[in-house]
Design an enzyme around this catalytic site. Structure first.
Site, PDB file in Angstrom:
ATOM      1  N   HIS A 122      -4.973  -4.478   3.404  1.00 10.39           N
ATOM      2  CA  HIS A 122      -4.912  -5.667   2.543  1.00 10.39           C
ATOM      3  C   HIS A 122      -4.716  -6.927   3.389  1.00 10.39           C
ATOM      4  O   HIS A 122      -5.446  -7.911   3.243  1.00 10.39           O
ATOM      5  CB  HIS A 122      -3.759  -5.507   1.543  1.00 10.39           C
ATOM      6  CG  HIS A 122      -3.553  -6.685   0.652  1.00 10.39           C
ATOM      7  ND1 HIS A 122      -3.771  -6.634  -0.704  1.00 10.39           N
ATOM      8  CD2 HIS A 122      -3.139  -7.954   0.904  1.00 10.39           C
ATOM      9  CE1 HIS A 122      -3.512  -7.814  -1.231  1.00 10.39           C
ATOM     10  NE2 HIS A 122      -3.119  -8.635  -0.265  1.00 10.39           N
ATOM     11  N   GLU A 123      -3.721  -6.892   4.273  1.00 12.14           N
ATOM     12  CA  GLU A 123      -3.428  -8.070   5.098  1.00 12.14           C
ATOM     13  C   GLU A 123      -4.505  -8.291   6.155  1.00 12.14           C
ATOM     14  O   GLU A 123      -4.877  -9.433   6.434  1.00 12.14           O
ATOM     15  CB  GLU A 123      -2.043  -7.953   5.731  1.00 12.14           C
ATOM     16  CG  GLU A 123      -0.897  -7.822   4.728  1.00 12.14           C
ATOM     17  CD  GLU A 123      -0.854  -8.905   3.660  1.00 12.14           C
ATOM     18  OE1 GLU A 123      -1.376 -10.016   3.889  1.00 12.14           O
ATOM     19  OE2 GLU A 123      -0.303  -8.636   2.575  1.00 12.14           O
ATOM     20  N   HIS A 131      -7.387 -10.239   4.760  1.00  8.08           N
ATOM     21  CA  HIS A 131      -7.177 -11.691   4.704  1.00  8.08           C
ATOM     22  C   HIS A 131      -7.562 -12.348   6.033  1.00  8.08           C
ATOM     23  O   HIS A 131      -8.229 -13.389   6.051  1.00  8.08           O
ATOM     24  CB  HIS A 131      -5.715 -12.018   4.383  1.00  8.08           C
ATOM     25  CG  HIS A 131      -5.338 -11.791   2.960  1.00  8.08           C
ATOM     26  ND1 HIS A 131      -5.934 -12.450   1.908  1.00  8.08           N
ATOM     27  CD2 HIS A 131      -4.401 -10.981   2.411  1.00  8.08           C
ATOM     28  CE1 HIS A 131      -5.387 -12.053   0.775  1.00  8.08           C
ATOM     29  NE2 HIS A 131      -4.460 -11.153   1.046  1.00  8.08           N
TER      30      HIS A 131
END
Length: 170
Positions: A78-79, A82
């Protein structure tokens, strides 16, 4: 606040996961993005944060220790997504179409905006406020701003200013 020690095996699992997804992304995108910095200084109920300019991921050590592999499988990609989206597309909506594309098409993981981990151990004390239509819980930071006269908060439903009632028990 004392620093939690993350076992080496858990740190290695985080890095192995990160490297796996970074390799997938670099192959799919035809890029050679470097390995991001990873630290374990995220606080509160956030599982992680991506710092775009410094190409860094901050992970919550408490939630990592409590959830181990499910945390790694969900939060690390998820990170990373980004950071990759920022490098590939510049500044765009945090969980917009580019991020969803990166998660689902490139990293091949479900694009979930929020985690479902139990957060009781990292949740801070809250303060009860009331309006005409319902009761609200404010964080200590918001409560202190009210006490200092720096902020006032209004109900999104009725628009009335919130009034302090009690401190929630832990």
């Amino acid at each position: 606040m004392s620093t939690l020690r993350i076992p080496i095996a858990l740190q290695q699992a985080v890095m192995q996961c990160l490297r796996h997804y970074l390799q997938l992304a670099n192959q799919h995108l035809g890029t050679a993005y470097p390995e991001p910095k990873v630290n374990y200084h995220q606080r509160g109920t956030n599982a992680g944060s991506a710092y775009l300019q410094s190409f860094e991921i901050r992970l919550n050590p408490v939630l990592l220790l409590e959830n181990k592999q499910p945390f790694i499988d969900e939060v690390v990609p998820h990170e990373l997504a980004h950071l990759l989206v920022y490098r590939q597309f510049g500044r765009v909506a945090p969980h917009g179409k580019e991020w969803r594309w990166m998660m689902e098409q490139v990293l091949k993981v479900p694009a979930s905006r929020t985690h479902q981990f139990e957060v009781a151990s990292v949740r801070s004390k809250t303060f009860n406020y009331q309006c005409k239509c319902q009761q609200h819980s404010l964080t200590i930071r918001r409560h202190n701003k009210v006490l200092r006269g720096e902020s006032e908060y209004r109900c999104r439903q009725c628009g009335e200013k919130l009034q302090f009632i009690t401190i929630n028990p832990d």
